[in-house]
Write an enzyme that holds these catalytic residues in place. Structure first.
Site, PDB file in Angstrom:
ATOM      1  N   CYS A 246      35.181  38.425  55.082  1.00  0.00           N
ATOM      2  CA  CYS A 246      34.286  37.302  54.882  1.00  0.00           C
ATOM      3  C   CYS A 246      34.982  36.003  55.276  1.00  0.00           C
ATOM      4  O   CYS A 246      36.062  35.695  54.783  1.00  0.00           O
ATOM      5  CB  CYS A 246      33.859  37.244  53.416  1.00  0.00           C
ATOM      6  SG  CYS A 246      32.777  35.857  53.063  1.00  0.00           S
TER       7      CYS A 246
ATOM      8  N   ASP B 220      42.684  58.410  95.931  1.00  0.00           N
ATOM      9  CA  ASP B 220      43.531  58.905  94.851  1.00  0.00           C
ATOM     10  C   ASP B 220      42.723  58.864  93.556  1.00  0.00           C
ATOM     11  O   ASP B 220      42.296  57.786  93.128  1.00  0.00           O
ATOM     12  CB  ASP B 220      44.759  57.986  94.754  1.00  0.00           C
ATOM     13  CG  ASP B 220      45.753  58.465  93.718  1.00  0.00           C
ATOM     14  OD1 ASP B 220      45.503  59.492  93.074  1.00  0.00           O
ATOM     15  OD2 ASP B 220      46.786  57.786  93.563  1.00  0.00           O
TER      16      ASP B 220
ATOM     17  N   CYS C 152      31.404  36.629  47.322  1.00  0.00           N
ATOM     18  CA  CYS C 152      30.750  35.315  47.310  1.00  0.00           C
ATOM     19  C   CYS C 152      29.266  35.374  47.678  1.00  0.00           C
ATOM     20  O   CYS C 152      28.584  34.364  47.668  1.00  0.00           O
ATOM     21  CB  CYS C 152      31.477  34.345  48.240  1.00  0.00           C
ATOM     22  SG  CYS C 152      31.199  34.662  49.993  1.00  0.00           S
TER      23      CYS C 152
ATOM     24  N   CYS D  54      35.127  33.486  52.091  1.00  0.00           N
ATOM     25  CA  CYS D  54      36.055  33.619  50.971  1.00  0.00           C
ATOM     26  C   CYS D  54      37.227  34.548  51.252  1.00  0.00           C
ATOM     27  O   CYS D  54      38.165  34.608  50.470  1.00  0.00           O
ATOM     28  CB  CYS D  54      35.309  34.096  49.720  1.00  0.00           C
ATOM     29  SG  CYS D  54      34.800  35.817  49.808  1.00  0.00           S
TER      30      CYS D  54
ATOM     31  N   CYS E 179      28.985  40.226  51.411  1.00  0.00           N
ATOM     32  CA  CYS E 179      30.274  39.973  50.752  1.00  0.00           C
ATOM     33  C   CYS E 179      30.092  40.156  49.254  1.00  0.00           C
ATOM     34  O   CYS E 179      29.349  39.401  48.617  1.00  0.00           O
ATOM     35  CB  CYS E 179      30.786  38.575  51.055  1.00  0.00           C
ATOM     36  SG  CYS E 179      32.298  38.192  50.132  1.00  0.00           S
TER      37      CYS E 179
END
Lengths: 251, 458
Positions: free
Chosen positions: B206, B354, B231, B209, B228
């Protein structure tokens, strides 16, 4: 108290121009499919390799500048390298790594970049670059196929890995490709080298396992249908040559 | 005095074009050297400016938006990703007369994150899009990292309305901290997957926070239904919610009736780009009709998630080196649903003779995904590719090979169809790309003619 087979990948941060990952993946897979314990140790630039810890050393290719850097690092431990190779350390050296086995690599301006001097081998820069699909015939493991792309012309006094069937080989003139000395395998062939050359991959593995154990080792055969199909297609479309069988004595 | 700088820039543009060179940056660079104020002088003459910034999707989003806005009035647009000050200046100079007046009054600029704070104060930015912010390493302690700081610094110099990707916690964070009005866009929640296949960036923390974010669903990367627990910072219902369904995207905007558009380009990344362009166009006052016309004018570059309306649907991608190939694989794997994959490898001069590079590309991604049901390899190096997949750990009984390109594509469609109408993703090297595109075009026509019957898939 069997310890895992230890494969050292030298300086992957500098020498990894031609898909060395593919070579290592092949060795690791072919061990795992047979139930053989294996570990890969990456030795980054600036580290001194501990040769006695390894059962197989892989030295790949890099640019000229990177190779000069590696050459300088390796040079400090030249006596250890020489002793290890004489003692039978399995070593697979490709492209730039192959050139490093020799005395020197002579640049276009005639300056000589010193090599490890493990073999009686020298390389001189030349024009044009030798580029293209390549196939060589080897006594030990039949046709070895892949791609080559090198400016250097290499000459040496040892056995070759194989005789050129298509492509340029060591120098584009003497018909030889690569080097075989004790347990050293050197070659310009990538593409990468081992996935499409399972007989060579197994020979390298067998050599490493025997060196590690001190005994004769017989490898279990694997289901190589995809490998066989890729070889067949490549030989037909790009080389226009038939497959060669591996001599019975080796099988 | 800016006129000499304008003349210098215009003269250089003409000379470079006469010399057949691409004049996207140098004229502006030299003109700015003569008169560092040039961009602010010209910027002040614009009526309005729309800006697209962010880590990924800037060029596609702004190209889509340019198509839409151009349908309304001719605009100034810095094409071809010339998104530094000199590129912006060059673009404006193209529409400036020798007397220093502007022939076009609306500008659409794609601007690099680091350039944003250097230029926004000179421009009348009315709408500003933040597509997403990806970083390698997110700061775990909630401190702003440089990219976010620069974006915020640039954004705060404007009084624009922001259009941000609300599914991206970082873009959302920027919106919250800008002090400006913002609108979010995002995917409809039912597109979210519970499990996360991508290598999760060391990053879902977050920004408010510093606590680790929890996700109830993922779209791709850090984009998803985040929340979150510390917060309360979270993804909210987007103001512009997109629901995609194969070739179309339906947009829900507030209480308005749902509007459906044809997706101009396939791939989840492009769904987001389209969603961003539509949202920004709405804020610029465009109606659904104008948006549909603008989107239809867009052409995806050949072999970049180029969609074909075959039955089942197919998507074509060019691969030519390990890095590009890895990006393509990631894009394919971020698409929802089970898939069939067809890989066409040639080794002609234009492809590179290649094929070592196949071993440096991360085809292991196909093995790690549970969604790849079958891989068909084709082309002159079909068997090499099959071998590569075997060593990537992909189950050999799901690798089928047909070297002939027509036969390979045919086989791929048969497999995709028989496994339940799976989306087919075709990867191709250069010389196989054009024949493959032509083959797919032909199949589109044939499939359109054939009466559609579908066996029921349960």
């Amino acid at each position: 108290m069997q310890r895992p087979l230890c494969i050292a990948h030298l300086y992957p941060d500098l020498l990894n121009l031609y898909a060395d990952k593919g070579n290592i993946q092949t060795l690791v897979s072919r061990c795992q499919w047979r139930g053989i314990d294996v570990e890969v140790v990456s030795v980054p630039a600036g580290t001194t390799p501990r040769l006695s810890d390894y059962d197989l050393v892989l030295l790949g290719g890099g640019s000229d500048r990177e190779q000069a850097l590696v050459g300088r690092t390796l040079l400090s431990s030249q006596p250890e390298w020489k002793a290890a190779v004489e003692d039978g350390l399995p070593l697979l050296a490709i492209c730039g790594g192959y050139q490093l086995l020799g005395e020197y690599y002579q640049l276009p301006n005639k300056a000589k970049v010193p090599g490890l001097s493990l073999l009686d081998l020298i390389t001189e820069a030349g024009e044009p670059r030798l580029i293209g699909n390549v196939a060589i015939s080897s006594e030990e493991c039949g046709m070895i196929i892949g791609f080559e792309n090198h400016g250097g012309r290499t000459t040496h006094s040892h056995d070759v890995l194989g005789r050129v069937k298509k492509g340029f080989g060591n120098n584009g003139t003497d018909g030889g490709e690569g080097v075989r000395y004790k347990n050293v395998f050197g070659t310009y062939i990538h593409g990468p080298l081992l996935p499409k050359n399972p007989a060579l991959a197994d020979l390298v593995l067998k050599t490493a396992l025997e060196h590690a154990s001190g005994n004769t080792v017989e490898l279990e055969p694997l289901d190589d249908r995809f490998e066989t199909a890729a070889r067949k297609a490549f030989l037909e479309r790009r080389i226009q040559l038939p497959e060669e069988s591996v001599p019975a004595a080796q099988a | 005095m800016v006129l000499p700088a304008i003349w210098l820039g215009k003269l250089l543009s003409i000379l470079l074009r006469l010399a057949g060179r691409n004049a996207t940056s140098l004229p502006g660079k030299m003109a700015l050297r003569l008169s560092p104020k040039l961009l602010s002088v010209l910027g002040a003459k614009l009526d309005r400016c729309v800006v697209v910034t962010g880590t990924n999707g800037k060029t596609t989003t702004s190209s889509l938006l340019a198509g839409i806005l151009n349908a309304d009035e001719p605009i100034i647009h810095n094409r071809e990703g010339a998104n530094l000050p000199q590129g912006l200046t060059t673009a404006v100079l193209q529409h400036t007369t020798w007397f220093g007046t502007l022939r076009r009054k609306t500008a659409l600029f794609e601007i690099d994150e680091a350039t944003l704070p250097l230029v926004t104060r000179h421009l009348p930015v009315k709408v500003l899009v933040v597509t997403n912010v990806f970083r390698d390493q997110l700061d775990r302690y909630g401190e702003l990292d440089t990219t976010v700081t620069k974006l915020l610094e640039g954004i705060r110099q404007t009084d624009a309305v922001l259009v941000v990707n609300g599914d991206d916690p970082l873009a959302k964070h920027i919106a919250l901290h800008s002090g400006l009005r913002y609108r979010t866009y995002g995917l409809s929640t039912h597109h979210a997957e519970i499990t996360h296949h991508d290598q999760m960036r060391d990053g879902a923390f977050c920004m408010q926070c510093g606590h680790e974010l929890t996700y109830s669903g993922f779209f791709y990367g850090q984009l998803g239904l985040y929340h979150c627990p510390e917060c309360g910072f979270s993804r909210t219902t987007p103001d512009f919610a997109g629901t995609y369904n194969g070739h179309t995207i339906a947009i829900d905007e507030d209480e308005l009736p749902q509007v459906e558009f044809v997706l101009p380009s396939r791939g989840l990344y492009n769904v987001y780009n389209t969603l961003a362009a539509i949202s920004a166009a709405r804020l610029c006052g465009m109606n659904a009709n104008g948006i549909a016309v603008g989107l239809a004018a867009y052409e995806a570059p050949l072999g970049r998630m180029q969609g074909f309306q075959t039955t089942p649907p197919s998507t074509l991608n060019l691969i030519k080196n390990p890095t590009g190939c890895d990006t393509v694989l990631q894009a394919i794997l971020s698409e929802p649903g089970q898939k069939a994959v067809c890989i066409a490898i040639n080794d002609l001069a234009a492809d590179g003779k290649d094929v070592s590079w196949l071993w440096d590309a991360g085809f292991e991604q196909l093995t790690q995904s549970p969604d790849i049901r079958v891989c068909i390899t084709t082309g002159l190096r079909a068997e090499d590719m099959a071998l590569r997949l075997k060593y990537a750990g992909y189950p050999t009984d799901k690798i089928l090979t047909a070297a002939d390109l027509d036969a390979g594509l045919q086989l791929a469609f048969e497999q995709a169809e028989s496994l339940g109408e799976l989306d087919l993703y075709v990867l191709s090297t250069y010389t196989a790309l054009y024949p493959t595109a032509a083959w797919l075009e032909k199949k589109v026509t044939l499939d359109a003619k054939t009466p559609l019957y579908r066996t029921s898939v349960s």
